[in-house]
Write a protein that holds these residues in place. Structure first.
Motif, PDB file in Angstrom:
ATOM      1  N   ASP A  19      -1.650  -1.239  -3.934  1.00  0.00           N
ATOM      2  CA  ASP A  19      -2.799  -0.386  -3.621  1.00  0.00           C
ATOM      3  C   ASP A  19      -2.301   1.047  -3.727  1.00  0.00           C
ATOM      4  O   ASP A  19      -1.546   1.523  -2.885  1.00  0.00           O
ATOM      5  CB  ASP A  19      -3.307  -0.694  -2.222  1.00  0.00           C
ATOM      6  CG  ASP A  19      -4.436   0.210  -1.767  1.00  0.00           C
ATOM      7  OD1 ASP A  19      -4.641   1.288  -2.379  1.00  0.00           O
ATOM      8  OD2 ASP A  19      -5.090  -0.143  -0.782  1.00  0.00           O
ATOM      9  N   SER A  56      -4.421   3.729  -4.099  1.00  0.00           N
ATOM     10  CA  SER A  56      -5.567   4.619  -3.890  1.00  0.00           C
ATOM     11  C   SER A  56      -5.190   5.858  -3.089  1.00  0.00           C
ATOM     12  O   SER A  56      -5.805   6.907  -3.244  1.00  0.00           O
ATOM     13  CB  SER A  56      -6.711   3.875  -3.212  1.00  0.00           C
ATOM     14  OG  SER A  56      -6.302   3.387  -1.942  1.00  0.00           O
ATOM     15  N   ASP A 106      -4.205  -1.932  -8.162  1.00  0.00           N
ATOM     16  CA  ASP A 106      -5.622  -1.950  -7.796  1.00  0.00           C
ATOM     17  C   ASP A 106      -5.775  -1.732  -6.300  1.00  0.00           C
ATOM     18  O   ASP A 106      -5.257  -2.523  -5.526  1.00  0.00           O
ATOM     19  CB  ASP A 106      -6.236  -3.291  -8.197  1.00  0.00           C
ATOM     20  CG  ASP A 106      -7.717  -3.378  -7.899  1.00  0.00           C
ATOM     21  OD1 ASP A 106      -8.391  -2.319  -7.923  1.00  0.00           O
ATOM     22  OD2 ASP A 106      -8.194  -4.501  -7.669  1.00  0.00           O
ATOM     23  N   PRO A 107      -6.467  -0.699  -5.889  1.00  0.00           N
ATOM     24  CA  PRO A 107      -7.060   0.374  -6.674  1.00  0.00           C
ATOM     25  C   PRO A 107      -6.009   1.400  -7.094  1.00  0.00           C
ATOM     26  O   PRO A 107      -4.909   1.431  -6.559  1.00  0.00           O
ATOM     27  CB  PRO A 107      -8.086   0.995  -5.736  1.00  0.00           C
ATOM     28  CG  PRO A 107      -7.619   0.661  -4.360  1.00  0.00           C
ATOM     29  CD  PRO A 107      -6.828  -0.612  -4.468  1.00  0.00           C
ATOM     30  N   VAL A 108      -6.404   2.236  -8.055  1.00  0.00           N
ATOM     31  CA  VAL A 108      -5.493   3.218  -8.641  1.00  0.00           C
ATOM     32  C   VAL A 108      -6.073   4.614  -8.433  1.00  0.00           C
ATOM     33  O   VAL A 108      -7.236   4.859  -8.734  1.00  0.00           O
ATOM     34  CB  VAL A 108      -5.315   2.945 -10.151  1.00  0.00           C
ATOM     35  CG1 VAL A 108      -4.376   3.948 -10.771  1.00  0.00           C
ATOM     36  CG2 VAL A 108      -4.814   1.532 -10.378  1.00  0.00           C
ATOM     37  N   SER A 109      -5.248   5.520  -7.941  1.00  0.00           N
ATOM     38  CA  SER A 109      -5.692   6.902  -7.749  1.00  0.00           C
ATOM     39  C   SER A 109      -5.814   7.595  -9.109  1.00  0.00           C
ATOM     40  O   SER A 109      -5.175   7.184 -10.082  1.00  0.00           O
ATOM     41  CB  SER A 109      -4.709   7.668  -6.866  1.00  0.00           C
ATOM     42  OG  SER A 109      -3.499   7.891  -7.553  1.00  0.00           O
ATOM     43  N   ARG A 120      -3.611   6.998 -12.625  1.00  0.00           N
ATOM     44  CA  ARG A 120      -4.304   6.641 -13.866  1.00  0.00           C
ATOM     45  C   ARG A 120      -3.958   7.640 -14.990  1.00  0.00           C
ATOM     46  O   ARG A 120      -3.674   7.255 -16.116  1.00  0.00           O
ATOM     47  CB  ARG A 120      -5.810   6.603 -13.640  1.00  0.00           C
ATOM     48  CG  ARG A 120      -6.565   6.022 -14.809  1.00  0.00           C
ATOM     49  CD  ARG A 120      -8.015   5.760 -14.490  1.00  0.00           C
ATOM     50  NE  ARG A 120      -8.246   4.924 -13.339  1.00  0.00           N
ATOM     51  CZ  ARG A 120      -8.091   3.605 -13.301  1.00  0.00           C
ATOM     52  NH1 ARG A 120      -7.670   2.962 -14.371  1.00  0.00           N
ATOM     53  NH2 ARG A 120      -8.356   2.923 -12.209  1.00  0.00           N
ATOM     54  N   ARG A 172       0.876  -1.170   0.000  1.00  0.00           N
ATOM     55  CA  ARG A 172       0.000   0.000   0.000  1.00  0.00           C
ATOM     56  C   ARG A 172       0.914   1.220   0.000  1.00  0.00           C
ATOM     57  O   ARG A 172       1.750   1.375   0.889  1.00  0.00           O
ATOM     58  CB  ARG A 172      -0.899   0.016   1.225  1.00  0.00           C
ATOM     59  CG  ARG A 172      -1.842   1.212   1.262  1.00  0.00           C
ATOM     60  CD  ARG A 172      -2.810   1.147   2.434  1.00  0.00           C
ATOM     61  NE  ARG A 172      -3.655  -0.038   2.320  1.00  0.00           N
ATOM     62  CZ  ARG A 172      -3.630  -1.077   3.168  1.00  0.00           C
ATOM     63  NH1 ARG A 172      -2.819  -1.080   4.208  1.00  0.00           N
ATOM     64  NH2 ARG A 172      -4.419  -2.102   2.994  1.00  0.00           N
ATOM     65  N   THR A 220       1.101   5.320  -0.097  1.00  0.00           N
ATOM     66  CA  THR A 220       0.316   6.532   0.129  1.00  0.00           C
ATOM     67  C   THR A 220       1.228   7.754   0.159  1.00  0.00           C
ATOM     68  O   THR A 220       2.418   7.645   0.436  1.00  0.00           O
ATOM     69  CB  THR A 220      -0.465   6.453   1.452  1.00  0.00           C
ATOM     70  OG1 THR A 220       0.457   6.278   2.530  1.00  0.00           O
ATOM     71  CG2 THR A 220      -1.461   5.304   1.452  1.00  0.00           C
TER      72      THR A 220
END
Length: 108
Positions: A52, A54, A83-86, A90, A21, A23
């Motif tokens: 991740d 996101s 996945d997921p993609v911010s 993207r 993850r 961030t």
């Protein structure tokens, strides 16, 4: 396990499914932490690796390239899953054409 930089970014191990993850912001000043975490994730296990993204609010082109190169380093039966993609990630993938890079699977 957390690969942590300054207050701008955090890279944390996610054990199941195997992945990371990421961030905050990845740029020239802390990209080495992402590189180290990706190296570790690629060497761990024989399964796909999920990122991740996101919570990733910024990534420079060199940071994104680290992910694309990591995907290409995987054996043919493995993929690097974003996945997921911010929205930031993207957009960068679309601008560079890397959304179809070998070994990379981007969630839609």
């Amino acid at each position: 396990m957390t690969f942590e930089t300054d207050d701008r970014a955090r890279v944390t191990l996610v054990p199941h499914p195997l992945g990371l993850r990421i961030t905050g912001e990845i740029d020239r000043g802390n990209r080495h932490v992402l590189a180290r975490a990706l190296d570790w994730a690629l060497l761990t296990g024989g399964t796909d690796v999920r990122l991740d993204l996101s919570g990733l609010t910024f990534v420079d082109v060199a940071g994104m390239r680290l992910m694309v190169v990591a995907a290409a380093r995987l054996s043919p039966h493995r993929v690097l899953i974003l996945d997921p993609v911010s929205p930031v990630v993207r957009r960068l993938l679309m601008m560079t054409g890397w959304e179809n890079a070998p070994g990379l699977w981007v969630a839609h």
